[in-house]
Write a protein that holds these residues in place. Structure first.
Motif, PDB file in Angstrom:
ATOM      1  N   ALA A 165      17.607 -80.499 -45.242  1.00 16.47           N
ATOM      2  CA  ALA A 165      17.542 -79.037 -45.364  1.00 16.47           C
ATOM      3  C   ALA A 165      18.075 -78.415 -44.090  1.00 16.47           C
ATOM      4  CB  ALA A 165      16.110 -78.580 -45.632  1.00 16.47           C
ATOM      5  N   GLU A 199      18.385 -74.013 -48.948  1.00 18.67           N
ATOM      6  CA  GLU A 199      18.237 -75.421 -49.292  1.00 18.67           C
ATOM      7  C   GLU A 199      16.773 -75.823 -49.386  1.00 18.67           C
ATOM      8  OE1 GLU A 199      20.510 -77.765 -46.569  1.00 18.67           O
ATOM      9  OE2 GLU A 199      22.440 -77.159 -47.441  1.00 18.67           O
ATOM     10  N   ASN A 247      15.105 -77.308 -52.753  1.00 22.58           N
ATOM     11  CA  ASN A 247      14.355 -78.567 -52.749  1.00 22.58           C
ATOM     12  C   ASN A 247      12.946 -78.370 -53.285  1.00 22.58           C
ATOM     13  OD1 ASN A 247      16.585 -79.783 -51.545  1.00 22.58           O
ATOM     14  ND2 ASN A 247      15.773 -79.618 -49.471  1.00 22.58           N
ATOM     15  N   SER A 271      11.477 -81.475 -48.180  1.00 17.74           N
ATOM     16  CA  SER A 271      12.591 -81.112 -47.313  1.00 17.74           C
ATOM     17  C   SER A 271      12.430 -81.714 -45.928  1.00 17.74           C
ATOM     18  CB  SER A 271      12.700 -79.588 -47.185  1.00 17.74           C
ATOM     19  OG  SER A 271      13.200 -79.013 -48.369  1.00 17.74           O
TER      20      SER A 271
END
Length: 222
Positions: A134, A139, A143, A150
């Motif tokens: 991440a 992101e 996730n 992450s």
């Protein structure tokens, strides 16, 4: 252990302009008895499942460089593995790229940092159903929706830069999102609170340049 709730998620770099999510912590409209210890535990477990929980410092990479272990399963020692992380509701685990102070004198600090980052990248490759890298808030959120843990990264001890400002961008591109400027001894960035010597009386000239550069690219200063 530094554990933060989603309200602090914007501290992940690259989040300028991103509004943090909010959550109604009241007990209204659910059937949990908040007057009993069992009810409080149930409520806590529910929040741990529904909210994003972040630990900003986990020392697993350097520890595994000394003694390997399968962190996708429950490990017999240490303080982190996938099973226990999930049981506790952990969603974002900052992997500490730790550089012992001795490396700033004997050399090899940047090489060590690269190796530990390679290891973290390997977690996501080896166990893609459990871990994911991440580098941004988006992101992390993706996730979270996928049910993946992450793995953002922070560098503990800026000695890993070896006094080279170009290494800041290099490590940012590799996923480092905060740097702990000093550790147990003074380094090329500045004086350590643990070190009774005062070489720089605070930040060194390089340290001042580094802090300004970190602010420009949006990297957290620890």
């Amino acid at each position: 252990m530094k554990v933060l709730i989603l309200l602090l998620l914007t501290a992940l770099i690259g989040c300028r302009g991103t509004e943090p999510a909010t959550y109604d912590l009241s007990a209204e409209n659910d059937q949990i008895d908040m007057t009993s210890s069992e009810g409080l535990r149930e409520k806590a477990n529910r929040l741990a499942r529904e909210l994003m929980i972040i630990d900003t410092h986990i020392d697993i990479p350097y520890r595994l460089s000394k003694k390997d272990a399968d962190i996708s399963e429950r490990t017999p020692d240490g303080d982190f593995d996938y099973v226990r992380a999930r049981q506790g509701g952990l969603d974002v685990a900052f992997m500490s790229i730790y550089i012992p102070s001795e490396y700033q004198n004997k050399g090899g600090a940047t090489e060590l940092a690269d190796g530990l980052i390679d290891m973290v990248e390997g977690f996501a490759i080896r166990w893609p159903d459990k871990f994911a890298l991440a580098r941004s808030v988006s992101e992390v959120r993706e996730n979270f929706q996928k049910g993946l843990l992450s793995l953002p990264m922070g560098m503990e001890n800026g000695a890993g830069l070896e006094g080279n400002i170009e290494n800041l961008t290099y490590f940012y591109d590799r996923g480092i999102r905060y740097i702990t400027l000093t550790h147990s001894t003074n380094n090329l960035i500045g004086d350590s609170s643990y070190d009774t010597r005062r070489r720089w009386t605070g930040l060194s000239p390089f340290g001042k340049e580094l802090v300004e550069a970190m602010n420009r690219i949006g990297m957290m200063i620890d």
